[in-house]
Design a protein around this motif. Structure first.
Motif, short mmCIF file in Angstrom:
data_model
loop_
_atom_site.label_atom_id
_atom_site.label_comp_id
_atom_site.label_asym_id
_atom_site.label_seq_id
_atom_site.Cartn_x
_atom_site.Cartn_y
_atom_site.Cartn_z
N GLU A 17 3.47 28.42 6.19
CA GLU A 17 2.79 28.72 6.69
C GLU A 17 2.01 27.50 8.04
O GLU A 17 0.91 27.90 8.47
N GLN A 18 2.44 26.30 7.49
CA GLN A 18 1.20 25.17 7.85
C GLN A 18 2.33 24.85 9.97
O GLN A 18 3.35 25.73 9.93
N ASP A 19 0.89 24.48 10.70
CA ASP A 19 1.98 24.11 11.88
C ASP A 19 3.44 23.44 11.68
O ASP A 19 3.69 22.39 10.98
N ILE A 49 0.88 -1.21 -0.06
CA ILE A 49 0.18 0.11 0.27
C ILE A 49 1.43 0.88 0.69
O ILE A 49 2.08 1.48 1.02
N GLU A 50 0.63 2.33 -0.75
CA GLU A 50 1.12 3.03 -0.92
C GLU A 50 1.13 4.22 0.57
O GLU A 50 -0.25 4.38 0.67
N ILE A 51 1.88 4.86 0.39
CA ILE A 51 2.40 5.51 1.97
C ILE A 51 2.53 7.05 1.33
O ILE A 51 4.14 8.01 0.48
N ASN A 52 1.99 8.37 1.04
CA ASN A 52 2.13 9.41 0.53
C ASN A 52 0.84 10.55 1.47
O ASN A 52 -0.03 10.77 0.77
N PRO A 53 1.50 11.29 1.91
CA PRO A 53 0.46 11.97 2.89
C PRO A 53 0.01 13.60 2.50
O PRO A 53 1.25 13.87 1.50
N ALA A 54 -1.14 13.62 2.91
CA ALA A 54 -1.32 14.89 2.08
C ALA A 54 -0.69 16.42 2.44
O ALA A 54 0.32 15.84 3.86
N ALA A 55 -0.56 17.21 2.04
CA ALA A 55 0.28 18.80 2.22
C ALA A 55 -0.50 18.92 3.89
O ALA A 55 -1.57 18.93 3.67
N GLY A 56 0.68 19.13 5.03
CA GLY A 56 -0.82 19.91 6.09
C GLY A 56 -1.03 18.29 7.08
O GLY A 56 -1.18 18.27 7.99
#
Length: 186
Positions: free
Chosen positions: A154-156, A130-137
């Motif tokens: 600008e993100q946490d 399974i892919e690990i592709n985290p979204a921005a943020g």
């Protein structure tokens, strides 16, 4: 004439057993005890033989079970790889078919590459890759992500800014972590 019975000289008059009688009674008791002990010994020897036989059978059965389990593990590994390889064969066929086209247009090559990539992803998913592709943020997870750099954002703090390379899990175990850039603390 009636005989007058008189006690024999060796026999006491009190009715108590003589030492010879006591010795004979004691010998008889010892003989009975010896016979009972012999019977108990025979019983215990039979039980010992039975338990020894049961132990040897249980030991042999445990050894057979261990050997069968080892064979099953070996077969499972062999056939798991076989199944994975078999699911990749259509991908290979598609790539080879695409290379045989001599005058393919850029659009045809792109469509063929896209279709082949879909086949490859489907084959990986069927085999629990399974892919690990985290979204921005998304929060940085050190178990699934590898931070390549920290960038101002600008993100946490400690959140994913960009994915440089996707990661992969195989049966919920990290095969390769996703390479990501992470937001720096402000």
């Amino acid at each position: 004439m009636p005989e007058n019975k008189q006690p024999e000289q060796n026999q006491p008059l009190t009715g108590a057993p003589s030492p010879e009688e006591l010795e004979a009674a004691q010998a008889a008791n010892e003989f009975e005890a010896f016979g009972a002990a012999q019977a108990e010994i025979a019983t215990l020897q039979a039980k010992n033989t039975e338990l020894s036989d049961s132990y040897l059978r249980a030991k042999a059965e445990a050894e057979n079970a261990r050997r069968r389990a080892d064979d099953e593990i070996t077969k499972a590994r062999k056939f798991a790889v076989e199944s994975f390889a078999e699911s990749l064969l259509p991908v290979t066929d598609s790539l080879e078919a695409g290379l045989t086209i001599k005058d393919a247009t850029l659009e045809q090559i792109r469509e063929g590459a896209d279709a082949t990539l879909k086949q490859l992803k489907a084959a990986l998913e069927r085999n629990k890759v399974i892919e690990i592709n985290p979204a921005a943020g998304a929060k940085f997870d050190p178990h699934q992500h590898q931070a390549i750099s920290m960038v101002p954002s600008e993100q946490d703090a400690n959140t994913v800014v960009a994915v440089l390379q996707k990661g992969y899990l195989i049966a919920e175990r990290v095969l390769r972590p996703a390479l990501v850039t992470v937001s720096a603390p402000k």
